[in-house]
Design an enzyme around this catalytic site. Structure first.
Site: not given
Length: 263
Positions: A106, A167, A215
């Site tokens: 990635k 995030g 994530n």
């Protein structure tokens, strides 16, 4: 036990391999490798991203991720998290190939510390070089249909437009562009970055995306393992809803029961 979804969805193919789970999860930000392994198991993910610059995958004198997640059972996807230049990204992925033999990778080249948006000129150059070197490149990019088309034509095996800043947990901020990207692509399209909760993952899948990568949404939840399970179910629900075909939206009410023959 098989579900109705199993009868309608054979999974998706990346670089010649078919995966049943459409959820890809990261391995960073957890309190330890034990929690990482528990969350990955709960998510049902068959691919995990590994930040090569941050996660130990080669030093046997320290705890290693491979001791907790078997690379023979789970596909490791080395990524270039934290790279702000194409050269750094190239160096990182070349080291990953030397360390673990990985060629499915990635690519992400970040533009600045504040937004972590991709630097697209550097991304184009790095992707072109990696493809020439035999890497199979999944690429993090802007939600720009033209840029995504260029990356596909270049030879990237999957396109990964951001849903929102990395995030941030803001969810899918530009569903129109994501849908356009998916409609025009012949390779898998996965929303990468911005998912905050299960409903965000479901929306991404309802748009027709082939998968979702996340994530922080799992790792920084108060209960990461429970959130991982929630994300698994959300991705499955969103995919089922997309395949089922939603009802048309209407401006006015439409009774569920027919009006003819009322007493």
């Amino acid at each position: 036990m098989s579900s109705v979804l199993d009868k309608h969805d054979d999974g998706f193919n990346i670089a010649g391999k078919t995966y049943k789970s459409r959820l890809i999860v990261g391995t960073g930000k957890y309190k330890d490798f034990e929690q990482t392994a528990e969350a990955v198991a709960a998510s049902g993910a068959e691919i995990v991203t590994v930040a090569v610059r941050r996660v130990n995958v080669s030093n046997p004198n320290e705890p290693m991720l491979v001791d907790y997640l078997d690379p023979k059972k789970i596909t490791y996807l080395p990524n270039t998290a934290g790279c702000f230049t194409g050269d750094d990204a190239l160096r990182t992925l070349r080291l990953a190939r030397e360390a673990g033999g990985w060629d499915l990778v990635k690519l992400e080249v970040l533009g600045d510390q504040k937004t972590l948006y991709p630097n697209m000129p550097e991304t184009f150059e790095a992707a072109e070089t990696l493809i020439k070197e035999g890497f199979k490149v999944m690429v993090y990019c802007n939600d720009d249909p033209i840029a995504c088309q260029r990356l596909e034509e270049m030879g990237c095996v999957a396109i990964m437009p951001l849903g929102a800043p990395i995030g941030s947990g803001l969810g899918i901020q530009n569903p129109v562009n994501i849908r356009i990207i998916k409609e025009n692509a012949k390779v898998p399209v996965l929303v990468d970055a911005g998912v905050g909760t299960a409903s965000d993952a479901a929306i991404a899948m309802e748009l027709g995306c082939d998968g979702v990568l996340m994530n922080t949404a799992i790792a920084e939840a108060k209960n990461p393992v429970l959130m991982a399970e929630a994300m698994k179910k959300a991705v499955e629900a969103g995919r089922a809803a997309y395949l089922a075909g939603r009802m048309p939206q209407k401006r006015y009410a439409d009774p569920s029961s027919p009006l003819a023959g009322l007493i």
